[in-house]
Design an enzyme around this catalytic site. Structure first.
Site, PDB file in Angstrom:
ATOM      1  N   LYS A   1       0.419  -8.888 -14.921  1.00  0.00           N
ATOM      2  CA  LYS A   1       0.944  -7.590 -15.354  1.00  0.00           C
ATOM      3  C   LYS A   1       2.426  -7.668 -15.723  1.00  0.00           C
ATOM      4  CE  LYS A   1      -0.131  -5.354 -11.571  1.00  0.00           C
ATOM      5  NZ  LYS A   1      -0.922  -6.302 -10.771  1.00  0.00           N
TER       6      LYS A   1
ATOM      7  N   ARG B   1      -1.009   3.296  -8.132  1.00  0.00           N
ATOM      8  CA  ARG B   1      -1.924   2.382  -7.440  1.00  0.00           C
ATOM      9  C   ARG B   1      -2.850   3.111  -6.480  1.00  0.00           C
ATOM     10  NH1 ARG B   1       1.969  -2.555  -7.386  1.00  0.00           N
ATOM     11  NH2 ARG B   1       0.490  -4.230  -7.258  1.00  0.00           N
TER      12      ARG B   1
ATOM     13  N   ARG C   1       2.777 -19.549  -8.022  1.00  0.00           N
ATOM     14  CA  ARG C   1       3.960 -18.707  -8.160  1.00  0.00           C
ATOM     15  C   ARG C   1       4.803 -18.763  -6.896  1.00  0.00           C
ATOM     16  NH1 ARG C   1       3.183 -12.403  -9.480  1.00  0.00           N
ATOM     17  NH2 ARG C   1       2.727 -12.204  -7.270  1.00  0.00           N
TER      18      ARG C   1
ATOM     19  N   ARG D   1       8.044 -15.903  -3.253  1.00  0.00           N
ATOM     20  CA  ARG D   1       7.795 -14.538  -2.773  1.00  0.00           C
ATOM     21  C   ARG D   1       7.114 -14.551  -1.414  1.00  0.00           C
ATOM     22  NH1 ARG D   1       5.333 -10.436  -7.161  1.00  0.00           N
ATOM     23  NH2 ARG D   1       4.216  -9.790  -5.289  1.00  0.00           N
TER      24      ARG D   1
ATOM     25  N   ARG E   1      -3.999  -8.426  -0.231  1.00  0.00           N
ATOM     26  CA  ARG E   1      -3.592  -7.638  -1.401  1.00  0.00           C
ATOM     27  C   ARG E   1      -4.765  -7.423  -2.344  1.00  0.00           C
ATOM     28  NH1 ARG E   1       0.833 -11.456  -3.026  1.00  0.00           N
ATOM     29  NH2 ARG E   1       0.887 -10.376  -5.020  1.00  0.00           N
TER      30      ARG E   1
END
Ligand code: ADP
Length: 186
Positions: A8, A83, A122, A128, A139
């Site tokens: 996204k 969301r 990532r 992160r 998630r």
């Protein structure tokens, strides 16, 4: 819209650049607050690190303030918002007030397992805190439970574009632009 790791943020930047509007990413705003150590950041971090959603009141207020900024007057792209169903309603109220209209909802579809490996990759690049395998799975679950149902809500309004999110970044961008009827610049 799309599950965690669907790409996204990456695609949002290209769309926003094309339409000369800001890409407003709730995840990025939360992360900026976390690194600046603001009160909002301290509050949000607890949820983000566990893979849970930040409470609606906190998120809604933040978006409301952000779309009030001068650069969003002639339009904006939201990445990671709404969301939850409550956020959908809140957004409807906000844009009714500002005089905006929801033109399109772009949904990126991707394979769950492909996503886990993308996100673990990532994690190595960006570091992160919420990109560990356990938190990624949580998630995904939260997305399926709370966010996936929103697609039906927007489908009923006839504004959803479902886009295959697998493939090279620019292939996906082209699919989105085709769906949005963007004429290529030559
Ligand atoms: P991803 O799409 O990969 O899950 P984001 O950067 O969009 O990552 O979001 C990271 C985290 O920020 C989410 O897991 C959640 O805790 C929080 N967050 C972002 N947007 C929202 C939202 N609209 N409502 C509640 N929490 C949010």
């Amino acid at each position: 819209m799309g599950p965690p790791g669907a790409g996204k943020g990456t695609q949002a930047r290209f769309i926003a650049e094309h339409f000369k509007i800001p890409a407003i990413s709730t995840g990025d705003i939360f992360r900026a607050n976390v690194s600046e150590g603001t009160e909002l950041g301290i509050e949000a971090k607890r949820y983000m690190d566990a893979g849970e959603y930040v409470p609606d009141e906190v998120t809604n207020l933040m978006v409301r303030n952000r779309i009030d900024d001068a650069d969003a007057v002639s339009g904006f792209l939201l990445d990671g918002y709404p969301r939850t169903l409550a956020q959908v309603e809140e957004l409807d109220g906000m844009i009714k007030f500002t005089g905006h209209r929801l033109d399109a909802v772009v949904c990126l579809t991707v394979d769950q397992d492909e996503i886990v490996s993308r996100l673990l990759q990532r994690a190595q690049v960006e570091g992160r805190a919420d990109d560990t395998e356990d938190v990624i799975r949580r998630r995904q679950q939260v997305y399926l439970e709370q966010t996936a149902p929103l697609i039906e809500v927007y489908k009923a309004r006839g504004i959803v574009h479902e886009i295959d999110g697998l493939g090279e970044v620019d292939e996906v961008t082209q699919r989105i632009f085709t769906a949005l009827d963007v004429v290529p610049e030559s």
